[in-house]
Design an enzyme around this catalytic site. Structure first.
Site, mmCIF file in Angstrom:
data_model
loop_
_atom_site.group_PDB
_atom_site.id
_atom_site.type_symbol
_atom_site.label_atom_id
_atom_site.label_comp_id
_atom_site.label_asym_id
_atom_site.label_seq_id
_atom_site.Cartn_x
_atom_site.Cartn_y
_atom_site.Cartn_z
ATOM 1 N N ASP A 8 40.042 58.960 44.757
ATOM 2 C CA ASP A 8 41.144 59.448 43.906
ATOM 3 C C ASP A 8 42.071 58.348 43.381
ATOM 4 O O ASP A 8 43.300 58.502 43.404
ATOM 5 C CB ASP A 8 41.975 60.492 44.659
ATOM 6 C CG ASP A 8 41.211 61.762 44.979
ATOM 7 O OD1 ASP A 8 39.971 61.767 44.857
ATOM 8 O OD2 ASP A 8 41.858 62.750 45.376
ATOM 9 N N LYS A 99 36.270 67.018 42.337
ATOM 10 C CA LYS A 99 36.620 68.050 43.325
ATOM 11 C C LYS A 99 37.873 68.782 42.886
ATOM 12 O O LYS A 99 38.699 68.229 42.155
ATOM 13 C CB LYS A 99 36.847 67.423 44.701
ATOM 14 C CG LYS A 99 38.006 66.430 44.738
ATOM 15 C CD LYS A 99 38.099 65.760 46.085
ATOM 16 C CE LYS A 99 39.153 64.681 46.129
ATOM 17 N NZ LYS A 99 40.535 65.152 45.917
ATOM 18 N N CYS A 142 44.086 62.644 50.851
ATOM 19 C CA CYS A 142 42.671 62.666 50.463
ATOM 20 C C CYS A 142 41.843 61.568 51.127
ATOM 21 O O CYS A 142 40.664 61.773 51.414
ATOM 22 C CB CYS A 142 42.542 62.640 48.949
ATOM 23 S SG CYS A 142 43.166 64.189 48.218
#
Ligand SMILES: [Zn+2]
Length: 188
Positions: A8, A99, A142
């Site tokens: 990310d 995602k 994350c």
């Protein structure tokens, strides 16, 4: 076989973004340098991206910054793209996993290839990967979830802590401690 998972690293999680982490831009640059310096030590390099279409209660006008968040990483927007500082290593990233389209998804292992249903775990297993380095944003969300799932999927896990940016310093430190307790190696 050894892989790098870049979690990310997206502009919306960096200074100026709606969900900024203070070291986001710095970490993007450090990851690009790390890949340039160590590309031959990896058998595969992959990225994950938060990629929201309608993630329900993950977005809120009154976010609690635990389970609900300001609008971020809307699919197709500039803030959801890979960070521009990763451009020099774009060709080294073999798999791009998305995602969170319709619900919250903190772990990269909830992701799939943009053009197929193949999951990150399937992709890594298919290439014989047994160990992974994990880096990216955010340490306390994350990155933590991705590294935890990597352990749960049987991979040996090293978290490259200097290449991670946290939402909050204290929870970032705690996340690294929790991952170490769970069996991850933490590398400065
Ligand atoms: Zn999100």
């Amino acid at each position: 076989m050894h892989a790098l998972i870049i979690v990310d690293v997206q502009p919306d999680f960096c200074p100026g973004g709606p969900l900024a982490t203070s070291r986001g831009d710095e970490v993007a640059g450090l990851i690009a340098q790390h890949v340039a310096d160590n590309v031959s030590s990896y058998d595969a390099i992959v990225s994950t991206q938060d990629w929201h279409i309608d993630p329900g209660s993950h977005f809120s006008r009154n976010p609690d910054f635990v389970d609900s968040w300001p609008v971020h990483c809307v699919a197709g927007t500039d803030g959801a793209k890979l960070h521009p500082l990763l451009a020099p290593i774009a060709e080294n990233i073999e798999g791009h996993f998305l995602k969170g389209e319709y619900s919250a998804a903190y772990s990269g292992f909830e992701g799939h290839l943009a053009d197929s249903e193949q999951t990150l775990a399937q992709w890594l297993h298919a290439r014989g990967i047994t160990t992974v380095d994990v880096c990216g944003i955010a340490t306390d969300f994350c990155v933590k979830a991705t590294a935890s799932d990597a352990l749960a999927n049987g991979f040996g896990v090293t978290v490259l802590s200097e290449l991670c940016s946290a939402v909050a310093q204290d929870s970032g430190i705690k996340a690294l401690q929790d991952l170490a307790d769970a069996g991850a190696r933490i590398q400065d």
